[in-house]
Design an enzyme around this catalytic site. Structure first.
Site, PDB file in Angstrom:
ATOM      1  N   ASN A 128       0.738  -1.121  -0.096  1.00 21.71           N
ATOM      2  CA  ASN A 128       0.076   0.009   0.035  1.00 21.71           C
ATOM      3  C   ASN A 128       0.954   1.489   0.126  1.00 21.71           C
ATOM      4  O   ASN A 128       0.307   2.281   0.074  1.00 21.71           O
ATOM      5  CB  ASN A 128      -0.901   0.063   1.167  1.00 21.71           C
ATOM      6  N   GLU A 135       1.538   4.481   7.258  1.00 26.01           N
ATOM      7  CA  GLU A 135       0.532   3.993   6.444  1.00 26.01           C
ATOM      8  C   GLU A 135       0.039   5.155   5.745  1.00 26.01           C
ATOM      9  O   GLU A 135       0.087   6.262   5.794  1.00 26.01           O
ATOM     10  CB  GLU A 135      -0.517   3.238   7.395  1.00 26.01           C
TER      11      GLU A 135
END
Ligand code: F6R
Length: 236
Positions: A128, A135
């Site tokens: 990702n 993140e």
């Protein structure tokens, strides 16, 4: 960002190992930023073999790991402390008191600064686009902090390191931030295998920071080498 593509993970990791070893040979007090995960294992194996063969002196090298799971004992086999001891520290002559990990209370960014900043930061990349455990949604100015892992990261790590038991994977980690990572003098990012293809394609196209793809922050660093195998980028 410079991309270097190799036929396979071993050749790519040898290239990365030479960068690490050249640095240590030129500066026996080098400061290394280190990553865990499946990607740097071959690099660490090569560094351990080099130690057996050439006795490269790690005694004054300092290492700063990117991240550690939160709420997991450092003795746990799933901890990044254990990982580093197992794959590298126990097999070279590094002084354990020169190996650092972020924790809730150690003011990690200041600790790095007091030691004079990181000379070479090794990174992997999440599917990702995370680097460290920054993140999607991470702030470009983020420093070391407690972070929530995304569902996709928890699933990927469950498969790789926790016998597919999602309930066993910590849901939080302490991670260096994007700003912390960008302060390294040189950055080497490794990515191997087809699962990294999408992330590498996006990285190649990055011309500005996109918080939904944290690795894009690297476009603005003056010295980044992306080392990949051919499966991670069939088009390059
Ligand atoms: C690990 C880390 C992560 C990993 C990434 C890729 O310290 O910071 O960003 O580099 O999750 O993991 P692997 O190498 O297992 O694909």
């Amino acid at each position: 960002m410079e991309f270097k593509k190799f036929d396979n993970e071993i050749d790519a990791s040898k290239f990365a190992a030479d960068i690490v070893l050249d640095l240590i040979k030129n500066n026996n007090k080098a400061k290394l930023g280190l990553a865990t995960g499946s990607t740097p294992i071959t690099l660490y194996d090569i560094l351990c073999s080099d130690y057996i063969k050439n006795k490269t002196n790690w005694s004054e090298v300092k290492t700063f790991n990117l991240d550690e799971y939160y709420g997991l004992s450092i003795e746990s086999k799933a901890s990044y402390h254990y990982f580093m001891n197992h794959h590298l520290f126990s097999k070279i002559n590094i002084n354990k008191s020169n190996t650092y990990f972020p924790s809730e209370n150690n003011n990690y960014d200041n600790l790095i600064k007091q030691n004079g900043s990181i000379d070479l930061q090794i990174l992997g990349i999440g599917t990702n686009g995370h680097i460290g455990f920054n993140e999607p949604g991470s702030d470009i100015n983020s420093l070391t902090r407690l972070v929530d892992l995304t569902k996709s990261t928890i699933e990927v790590n469950a498969k790789k390191f926790f016998n597919n038991d999602i309930s066993a994977v910590p849901k939080k980690a302490i991670s260096m931030g994007l700003k912390s990572i960008m302060q390294a003098k040189k950055i080497v990012l490794l990515a191997f295998g087809s699962s990294k293809y999408d992330a590498i394609s996006k990285l190649k196209k990055s011309t500005k920071f996109d918080p939904n793809f944290p690795a894009s922050v690297l476009f603005d660093h003056p010295d980044v080498t992306i080392i990949i195998d051919k499966e991670a980028d069939i088009d390059l």
